[in-house]
Design an enzyme around this catalytic site. Structure first.
Site, PDB file in Angstrom:
ATOM      1  N   GLY A   1      -4.444 -44.601  24.603  1.00  0.00           N
ATOM      2  CA  GLY A   1      -5.816 -45.093  24.445  1.00  0.00           C
ATOM      3  C   GLY A   1      -6.004 -46.481  25.029  1.00  0.00           C
ATOM      4  O   GLY A   1      -6.701 -47.315  24.452  1.00  0.00           O
ATOM      5  N   ARG A   2      -5.381 -46.725  26.178  1.00  0.00           N
ATOM      6  CA  ARG A   2      -5.404 -48.036  26.855  1.00  0.00           C
ATOM      7  C   ARG A   2      -4.864 -49.142  25.929  1.00  0.00           C
ATOM      8  O   ARG A   2      -5.368 -50.252  25.903  1.00  0.00           O
ATOM      9  CB  ARG A   2      -6.800 -48.368  27.363  1.00  0.00           C
ATOM     10  CG  ARG A   2      -7.294 -47.335  28.368  1.00  0.00           C
ATOM     11  CD  ARG A   2      -8.436 -47.844  29.210  1.00  0.00           C
ATOM     12  NE  ARG A   2      -8.893 -46.819  30.138  1.00  0.00           N
ATOM     13  CZ  ARG A   2      -8.377 -46.569  31.340  1.00  0.00           C
ATOM     14  NH1 ARG A   2      -7.353 -47.285  31.757  1.00  0.00           N
ATOM     15  NH2 ARG A   2      -8.865 -45.631  32.113  1.00  0.00           N
ATOM     16  N   GLY A   3      -3.819 -48.778  25.200  1.00  0.00           N
ATOM     17  CA  GLY A   3      -3.150 -49.753  24.346  1.00  0.00           C
ATOM     18  C   GLY A   3      -3.672 -49.815  22.931  1.00  0.00           C
ATOM     19  O   GLY A   3      -3.028 -50.406  22.050  1.00  0.00           O
ATOM     20  N   PHE A   4      -4.833 -49.212  22.681  1.00  0.00           N
ATOM     21  CA  PHE A   4      -5.446 -49.303  21.355  1.00  0.00           C
ATOM     22  C   PHE A   4      -4.529 -48.717  20.282  1.00  0.00           C
ATOM     23  O   PHE A   4      -4.314 -49.308  19.211  1.00  0.00           O
ATOM     24  CB  PHE A   4      -6.781 -48.541  21.346  1.00  0.00           C
ATOM     25  CG  PHE A   4      -7.874 -49.234  20.578  1.00  0.00           C
ATOM     26  CD1 PHE A   4      -7.598 -49.967  19.431  1.00  0.00           C
ATOM     27  CD2 PHE A   4      -9.191 -49.149  20.990  1.00  0.00           C
ATOM     28  CE1 PHE A   4      -8.609 -50.606  18.723  1.00  0.00           C
ATOM     29  CE2 PHE A   4     -10.217 -49.781  20.297  1.00  0.00           C
ATOM     30  CZ  PHE A   4      -9.923 -50.512  19.156  1.00  0.00           C
TER      31      PHE A   4
ATOM     32  N   TYR B   1      -4.942 -49.697  43.213  1.00  0.00           N
ATOM     33  CA  TYR B   1      -4.344 -50.752  42.397  1.00  0.00           C
ATOM     34  C   TYR B   1      -3.942 -51.913  43.295  1.00  0.00           C
ATOM     35  O   TYR B   1      -3.025 -51.808  44.097  1.00  0.00           O
ATOM     36  CB  TYR B   1      -3.138 -50.227  41.621  1.00  0.00           C
ATOM     37  CG  TYR B   1      -3.403 -48.969  40.819  1.00  0.00           C
ATOM     38  CD1 TYR B   1      -4.693 -48.631  40.398  1.00  0.00           C
ATOM     39  CD2 TYR B   1      -2.370 -48.104  40.483  1.00  0.00           C
ATOM     40  CE1 TYR B   1      -4.930 -47.474  39.669  1.00  0.00           C
ATOM     41  CE2 TYR B   1      -2.595 -46.950  39.752  1.00  0.00           C
ATOM     42  CZ  TYR B   1      -3.886 -46.636  39.356  1.00  0.00           C
ATOM     43  OH  TYR B   1      -4.108 -45.478  38.644  1.00  0.00           O
TER      44      TYR B   1
ATOM     45  N   SER C   1      -3.253 -42.977  30.397  1.00  0.00           N
ATOM     46  CA  SER C   1      -3.700 -43.743  29.221  1.00  0.00           C
ATOM     47  C   SER C   1      -3.428 -42.981  27.926  1.00  0.00           C
ATOM     48  O   SER C   1      -4.315 -42.831  27.084  1.00  0.00           O
ATOM     49  CB  SER C   1      -5.189 -44.100  29.336  1.00  0.00           C
ATOM     50  OG  SER C   1      -5.427 -44.926  30.438  1.00  0.00           O
TER      51      SER C   1
ATOM     52  N   HIS D   1      -8.154 -39.193  43.859  1.00  0.00           N
ATOM     53  CA  HIS D   1      -8.383 -40.021  42.665  1.00  0.00           C
ATOM     54  C   HIS D   1      -9.690 -39.663  41.956  1.00  0.00           C
ATOM     55  O   HIS D   1      -9.754 -39.628  40.722  1.00  0.00           O
ATOM     56  CB  HIS D   1      -8.394 -41.505  43.076  1.00  0.00           C
ATOM     57  CG  HIS D   1      -7.936 -42.436  42.016  1.00  0.00           C
ATOM     58  ND1 HIS D   1      -7.377 -43.668  42.298  1.00  0.00           N
ATOM     59  CD2 HIS D   1      -7.933 -42.352  40.675  1.00  0.00           C
ATOM     60  CE1 HIS D   1      -7.070 -44.282  41.169  1.00  0.00           C
ATOM     61  NE2 HIS D   1      -7.391 -43.505  40.175  1.00  0.00           N
TER      62      HIS D   1
END
Length: 336
Positions: free
Chosen positions: A216-219, A64, A213, A133
């Site tokens: 859902g990655r913000g969905f 990151y 996540s 990772h």
């Protein structure tokens, strides 16, 4: 607001809050914003507020930034290191100039190089939980984990884990040195680990599961209405889940989830987190804003009935196609 409860992560002795804080979105990756532009002051304020509420489990990675996210965390925790549980990851190779090569490197010499760099960037002499990772297909997992085990013996690392790996890889690694946690994407929109038998393997071996996540990655939050809601450089634009007809099929699922959340007078995000928490997992929703942090932590005090769980899983049954979670190149790096 009530403080976060604690739980055992795995069976090796690590105790963490039931909810962690994913810090990825607080920095760019390879020059691109993740989930929109970040503000360092607000990000640090979010980390500090999390600690006030008992949320001292921070998740980062050398990827990151690269490297910048660990440095931001160092600034946030300075003078207060012992109050935090820091998890970071290595494996995406970063060269001596701090640039991504986009190769995976799990060789023992790189394990050593990566940990020393992360210790320096985090401003600490130990890392609580150190993950690989992604699996390096060119290096036996036994060699990588053997090198990680040496870091535990030296006191540089407290516990070790893996990210996005198969049951077979988990078993091979655990035989070399006990794993504390495995991290994989998991949410109402992404349940591959259930179909792959990975959760059974973790339960059998006493390894904790850390879903990343989880929204859902913000969905699932319901805030995304159109593919055009993303900034031009938002990395979600490259994900099949957010493209074409699949996007609009997913919107229908999001709306159905919201209907149930509205009945319970909570947000969709809180409902989705409560679903994961009820399974005994330790999700690490990412946010860089105090408002959403507090909303997420409030979800840890919700109780879902078996009927609630069943209704949610009827909306998004196991096997529902919500679109691939990465582009083809990134999916090829997942050890399935």
């Amino acid at each position: 607001m009530e403080s976060l409860r604690k739980t055992n992560l795995g069976s090796q002795g690590l105790v963490v809050p039931v909810l962690g804080l994913g810090c990825m979105g607080m920095s760019k990756i390879a020059g691109a914003d993740i989930y929109g532009a970040a503000d360092e002051a607000e990000s640090i304020k979010t980390i500090h507020r999390s600690l006030e509420l008992g949320g001292n489990f921070l998740d980062t990675a050398d990827l990151y930034g690269p490297l910048e996210n660990e440095r931001l965390i160092a600034r946030a925790i300075k003078g207060n290191r012992t109050q935090y549980i820091i998890a970071t990851k290595f494996g995406f190779e970063i060269d001596d100039q701090g640039q991504m090569t986009w190769q995976i490197n799990g060789r023992p010499d790189y394990v050593r190089k990566a940990v020393e760099r992360s210790l320096q960037n985090l401003g600490t002499d130990y890392i609580d939980l150190y993950y690989l990772h992604r699996l390096d297909p060119q290096t036996p997992i036994e060699d990588t984990v053997g090198a990680m085990a040496n870091l535990v013996k030296e006191g540089k690392v407290g516990y070790i884990g893996l990210s996005e790996v198969s049951s077979q890889t988990i078993r091979k690694a655990h035989a070399v040195h006990p794993l504390t946690a495995v991290q994989t994407e998991y949410s109402l929109f992404e349940r591959d680990v259930e179909e792959a038998g990975i959760l059974e393997t973790l339960a059998e071996l006493g390894i904790g599961f850390v879903p990343y996540s989880p929204l859902g990655r913000g969905f699932i939050s319901g805030d995304i209405k159109s593919p055009d809601d993303f900034p031009a450089d938002d990395f979600r634009r490259s994900m099949p889940r957010f493209q074409g007809e699949q996007f609009y099929r997913n919107i229908e699922l999001v709306q159905a989830i919201k209907t149930l959340a509205d009945e319970k007078e909570i947000t969709s995000a809180q409902l989705a987190l409560a679903w994961i928490l009820s399974k005994g997992f330790v999700p690490i929703p990412g946010t860089k804003r105090v408002k959403y942090l507090e909303e997420n932590i409030a979800a840890t005090h919700l109780t879902l009935t078996p009927q609630d769980m069943a209704r949610l899983e009827e909306i998004v049954p196991l096997g529902t196609s919500t679109g691939a979670r990465y582009d083809a190149v990134s999916m090829s790096m997942i050890n399935s």
